[in-house]
Design a protein around this motif. Structure first.
Motif, PDB file in Angstrom:
ATOM      1  N   LEU A 133       8.475  12.215   3.609  1.00 23.65           N
ATOM      2  CA  LEU A 133       8.336  11.742   4.982  1.00 23.65           C
ATOM      3  C   LEU A 133       9.620  11.948   5.772  1.00 23.65           C
ATOM      4  O   LEU A 133       9.593  12.456   6.898  1.00 23.65           O
ATOM      5  CB  LEU A 133       7.962  10.254   4.982  1.00 23.65           C
ATOM      6  CG  LEU A 133       7.870   9.559   6.346  1.00 23.65           C
ATOM      7  CD1 LEU A 133       6.742  10.161   7.172  1.00 23.65           C
ATOM      8  CD2 LEU A 133       7.656   8.052   6.166  1.00 23.65           C
ATOM      9  N   PHE A 134      10.746  11.557   5.199  1.00 25.15           N
ATOM     10  CA  PHE A 134      12.036  11.643   5.890  1.00 25.15           C
ATOM     11  C   PHE A 134      13.121  11.777   4.818  1.00 25.15           C
ATOM     12  O   PHE A 134      13.896  10.852   4.598  1.00 25.15           O
ATOM     13  CB  PHE A 134      12.264  10.383   6.734  1.00 25.15           C
ATOM     14  CG  PHE A 134      13.038  10.618   7.999  1.00 25.15           C
ATOM     15  CD1 PHE A 134      14.303  11.185   7.978  1.00 25.15           C
ATOM     16  CD2 PHE A 134      12.495  10.261   9.237  1.00 25.15           C
ATOM     17  CE1 PHE A 134      15.013  11.389   9.139  1.00 25.15           C
ATOM     18  CE2 PHE A 134      13.200  10.461  10.415  1.00 25.15           C
ATOM     19  CZ  PHE A 134      14.463  11.032  10.365  1.00 25.15           C
ATOM     20  N   GLU A 135      13.133  12.927   4.168  1.00 21.41           N
ATOM     21  CA  GLU A 135      13.964  13.110   2.973  1.00 21.41           C
ATOM     22  C   GLU A 135      15.443  12.901   3.233  1.00 21.41           C
ATOM     23  O   GLU A 135      16.182  12.440   2.371  1.00 21.41           O
ATOM     24  CB  GLU A 135      13.723  14.501   2.386  1.00 21.41           C
ATOM     25  CG  GLU A 135      14.341  14.692   1.012  1.00 21.41           C
ATOM     26  CD  GLU A 135      13.898  15.973   0.357  1.00 21.41           C
ATOM     27  OE1 GLU A 135      14.204  16.160  -0.832  1.00 21.41           O
ATOM     28  OE2 GLU A 135      13.254  16.801   1.037  1.00 21.41           O
ATOM     29  N   ARG A 136      15.904  13.231   4.418  1.00 23.28           N
ATOM     30  CA  ARG A 136      17.335  13.089   4.739  1.00 23.28           C
ATOM     31  C   ARG A 136      17.783  11.641   4.651  1.00 23.28           C
ATOM     32  O   ARG A 136      18.924  11.352   4.284  1.00 23.28           O
ATOM     33  CB  ARG A 136      17.600  13.634   6.147  1.00 23.28           C
ATOM     34  CG  ARG A 136      19.051  13.495   6.598  1.00 23.28           C
ATOM     35  CD  ARG A 136      19.263  14.188   7.935  1.00 23.28           C
ATOM     36  NE  ARG A 136      18.474  13.588   8.997  1.00 23.28           N
ATOM     37  CZ  ARG A 136      18.901  12.552   9.738  1.00 23.28           C
ATOM     38  NH1 ARG A 136      20.088  11.997   9.503  1.00 23.28           N
ATOM     39  NH2 ARG A 136      18.148  12.078  10.709  1.00 23.28           N
ATOM     40  N   GLY A 170       0.814  -1.210   0.000  1.00 22.70           N
ATOM     41  CA  GLY A 170       0.000   0.000   0.000  1.00 22.70           C
ATOM     42  C   GLY A 170       0.844   1.254   0.000  1.00 22.70           C
ATOM     43  O   GLY A 170       0.562   2.208  -0.737  1.00 22.70           O
ATOM     44  N   ALA A 171       1.893   1.252   0.806  1.00 21.49           N
ATOM     45  CA  ALA A 171       2.788   2.408   0.869  1.00 21.49           C
ATOM     46  C   ALA A 171       3.510   2.595  -0.467  1.00 21.49           C
ATOM     47  O   ALA A 171       3.680   3.733  -0.943  1.00 21.49           O
ATOM     48  CB  ALA A 171       3.802   2.216   1.996  1.00 21.49           C
ATOM     49  N   PRO A 183      14.646   9.653   0.368  1.00 24.88           N
ATOM     50  CA  PRO A 183      13.982  10.684  -0.439  1.00 24.88           C
ATOM     51  C   PRO A 183      12.679  10.236  -1.104  1.00 24.88           C
ATOM     52  O   PRO A 183      11.841  11.068  -1.425  1.00 24.88           O
ATOM     53  CB  PRO A 183      15.039  11.016  -1.507  1.00 24.88           C
ATOM     54  CG  PRO A 183      16.337  10.582  -0.922  1.00 24.88           C
ATOM     55  CD  PRO A 183      16.020   9.383  -0.085  1.00 24.88           C
ATOM     56  N   LYS A 184      12.509   8.941  -1.343  1.00 28.78           N
ATOM     57  CA  LYS A 184      11.323   8.461  -2.058  1.00 28.78           C
ATOM     58  C   LYS A 184      10.116   8.240  -1.152  1.00 28.78           C
ATOM     59  O   LYS A 184       8.997   8.137  -1.639  1.00 28.78           O
ATOM     60  CB  LYS A 184      11.646   7.160  -2.789  1.00 28.78           C
ATOM     61  CG  LYS A 184      12.625   7.344  -3.948  1.00 28.78           C
ATOM     62  CD  LYS A 184      12.817   6.042  -4.702  1.00 28.78           C
ATOM     63  CE  LYS A 184      13.754   6.224  -5.886  1.00 28.78           C
ATOM     64  NZ  LYS A 184      13.942   4.959  -6.638  1.00 28.78           N
ATOM     65  N   LYS A 185      10.322   8.169   0.140  1.00 34.57           N
ATOM     66  CA  LYS A 185       9.203   7.902   1.047  1.00 34.57           C
ATOM     67  C   LYS A 185       8.387   9.181   1.275  1.00 34.57           C
ATOM     68  O   LYS A 185       8.940  10.253   1.479  1.00 34.57           O
ATOM     69  CB  LYS A 185       9.720   7.357   2.380  1.00 34.57           C
ATOM     70  CG  LYS A 185      10.126   5.890   2.250  1.00 34.57           C
ATOM     71  CD  LYS A 185      10.269   5.254   3.577  1.00 34.57           C
ATOM     72  CE  LYS A 185      10.420   3.750   3.428  1.00 34.57           C
ATOM     73  NZ  LYS A 185      11.140   3.312   2.230  1.00 34.57           N
TER      74      LYS A 185
END
Length: 277
Positions: A176-179, A163-164, A182-184
């Motif tokens: 979401l947490f680019e550091r 799903g994600a 990057p794709k999330k």
């Protein structure tokens, strides 16, 4: 297998590999308790050895083979003790087994940082082998094997990942947490959360091995800890400058890529189930 699937797109490879992998795992789970154990023991060994291989890319020298042996013994002890085949006192065998790692390092002359590499050896056991061993504890209750409970947890994990992935790919905009990854995206996170909740509700309706509200809590645990586990693995890969942990599973990378959510969600799921059993 990789060569045969190279002509397909990454998504097609991902789907084919997932179908084959899921079929093997489900067959192992339902055939018998022993085939369940063998399947997950294989996954544990491959994932742990892959972890040590990646750690070695930075010039580190963990005890790859011995660390994997320790993980294998821990997994076997957990399964056979929880199943009731072996007495509980056999758990103490793991203590001297782990202590031997220090003696082995005494004879590694070419290791300039023995204690640092001992740390990596133990990390492979704690990070990979222990969670896979905990799967055995989840599957056993009072020495009775409960395949539906394991299957339900795995299905929620798989549905959360899928799903994600699909929602994030189609609709993802807010990082979401680019550091770290990057794709999330937040859209992907919520897509996985909604998918997990639906899967949990379906399981609670048709497979009442545990109370319905417990399925919902397990889904919540998986969404949070599974996502964080994925980020932790991304942090690990970034620290050694690689994209995937391996290429064994077409479209998915390595075993560590595929089971990163399981590694950090299983301790929380087991704790929840034991407290509210």
């Amino acid at each position: 297998m990789n060569q045969r699937l190279d002509k397909y797109s990454n998504l097609t490879q991902r789907i084919i590999a997932a179908v084959i992998g899921v079929a093997i795992i489900i067959t192992g789970i339902f055939f018998s308790a022993y085939t369940f154990w063998l399947v997950f023991l294989f996954l544990s060994i491959m994932t742990q050895y892959e972890f040590y291989k990646l750690v070695g890319l930075n010039g580190n020298l963990p005890l790859s083979i011995y660390g994997t042996i320790c993980g294998t013994v821990l997994n076997a002890l957990t399964f056979f003790i929880e199943k009731g085949d072996w007495p509980f006192k056999f758990y103490y065998l793991i203590v001297p087994l782990l202590a031997i790692t220090f003696f082995i390092k005494l004879y590694k002359r070419k290791d300039p940082k023995p204690f640092e590499n001992l740390g990596y050896t133990f990390l492979g056991i704690i990070y990979v082998a222990v969670p896979f061993a905990l799967v055995n504890e989840v599957a056993m209750e009072a020495h009775h094997y409960k395949p539906l409970l394991v299957l339900g947890i795995l299905v929620i994990l798989w549905v959360n990942d899928s799903g994600a992935y699909f929602v994030g790919t189609m609709m993802g905009k807010r990082k979401l947490f680019e550091r770290i990854s990057p794709k999330k995206t937040w859209e992907g996170l919520f897509g996985g959360a909604i998918s997990s909740l639906i899967a949990a509700l379906v399981f609670s309706k048709y497979y009442n091995v545990i109370d319905p509200w417990k399925w919902i809590v397990i889904a919540g645990i998986i969404v949070v800890t599974g996502t964080l586990g994925d980020l932790v693995e991304s942090l690990f890969k970034r620290s050694i400058a690689i994209k995937d942990s391996g290429s064994f599973i077409p479209g998915h990378g390595g075993f560590l890529d595929r089971f990163d959510g399981l590694l950090l969600s299983m301790p929380f799921i087991l704790t929840f189930l034991k407290i509210f059993a």
